[in-house]
Enzyme design. Structure first.
Site, PDB file in Angstrom:
ATOM      1  N   LYS A 108      54.546  44.426  97.950  1.00  0.00           N
ATOM      2  CA  LYS A 108      55.289  43.582  97.009  1.00  0.00           C
ATOM      3  C   LYS A 108      56.744  44.052  96.914  1.00  0.00           C
ATOM      4  CE  LYS A 108      55.840  43.832  92.559  1.00  0.00           C
ATOM      5  NZ  LYS A 108      55.690  43.990  91.124  1.00  0.00           N
ATOM      6  N   ASP A 144      53.031  38.948  93.069  1.00  0.00           N
ATOM      7  CA  ASP A 144      52.895  39.701  91.824  1.00  0.00           C
ATOM      8  C   ASP A 144      51.833  39.003  90.961  1.00  0.00           C
ATOM      9  OD1 ASP A 144      54.065  37.434  90.827  1.00  0.00           O
ATOM     10  OD2 ASP A 144      55.588  38.494  89.643  1.00  0.00           O
TER      11      ASP A 144
END
Ligand code: SF4
Length: 196
Positions: free
Chosen positions: A105, A124
């Site tokens: 991420k 996320d």
């Protein structure tokens, strides 16, 4: 709905975005943005972060939560960037993933927003939830969700898509009470927890 979506974390270069992204775990972007200007004034370069003791840095970032782990990650990241990459945050996903505190991420955030490189899709909590609600994935593991998304979203939209979905998650499609009556995706959405 969100044509101008972009990253909300304040930064001036890839290193500052990397630090801000590490700090944003379990913390709001607003809180991170209150901390980072003073932090980057105190430690202007990766070398400055690499030289500080994690216990000292932890005190500077206390208000973002999980400060001991975040301080260790940031100091470790700074040391790697300085020692292995000549003080520059690398611009490939393979190299990024060798940096402490940078999982997929974080690597995708930095590569996409700071370098404009579409290395993948940032997944996320908002992207996970909304991708499931919109039937873009049936997976719950972020790595598998990303694999599903990169198959169906055109590569030229990967960077913008994450920013847009994150904004949608904050504006309307919240976890607890999505405002479906105001949502332009209503006729396309078959989410089990839709509120109309
Ligand atoms: S209709 Fe509701 S659940 Fe579906 S995307 Fe819009 S806000 Fe989210």
């Amino acid at each position: 709905m969100y044509p101008d979506a972009t990253c909300a974390l304040l930064h001036h270069n890839p290193w500052e975005l990397l630090v801000a992204t590490i700090l944003s775990a379990q913390c709001t972007d607003k809180r991170v943005n209150e901390v980072t200007p003073g932090l980057f004034a105190k430690y202007p370069t990766p070398r400055d972060f690499a030289a500080v003791r994690p216990e000292v840095l932890a005190n500077d970032i206390r208000s973002t939560g999980f400060f001991n782990n975040k301080a260790k990650s940031i100091v470790g990241a700074a040391q790697r960037v300085v020692n292995e990459f000549g003080g520059q945050v690398p611009n490939t996903i393979e190299e990024m993933l060798t940096i402490p505190g940078a999982a997929r991420k974080t690597a995708n955030v930095v590569l996409g927003t700071a370098y404009g490189i579409a290395s993948g899709v940032v997944v996320d909590t908002h992207v996970s939830r909304i991708s499931q609600r919109l039937d873009l994935t049936k997976n719950t593991d972020p790595v598998k969700i990303e694999q599903d998304l990169v198959k169906i979203i055109p590569k030229e939209r990967w960077i913008l898509f994450s920013h847009q979905i994150i904004l949608h998650g904050r504006a309307l499609c919240t976890a607890r009470s999505p405002e479906c009556e105001r949502c332009d995706l209503n006729s396309l959405c078959y989410a089990a927890d839709k509120r109309v």
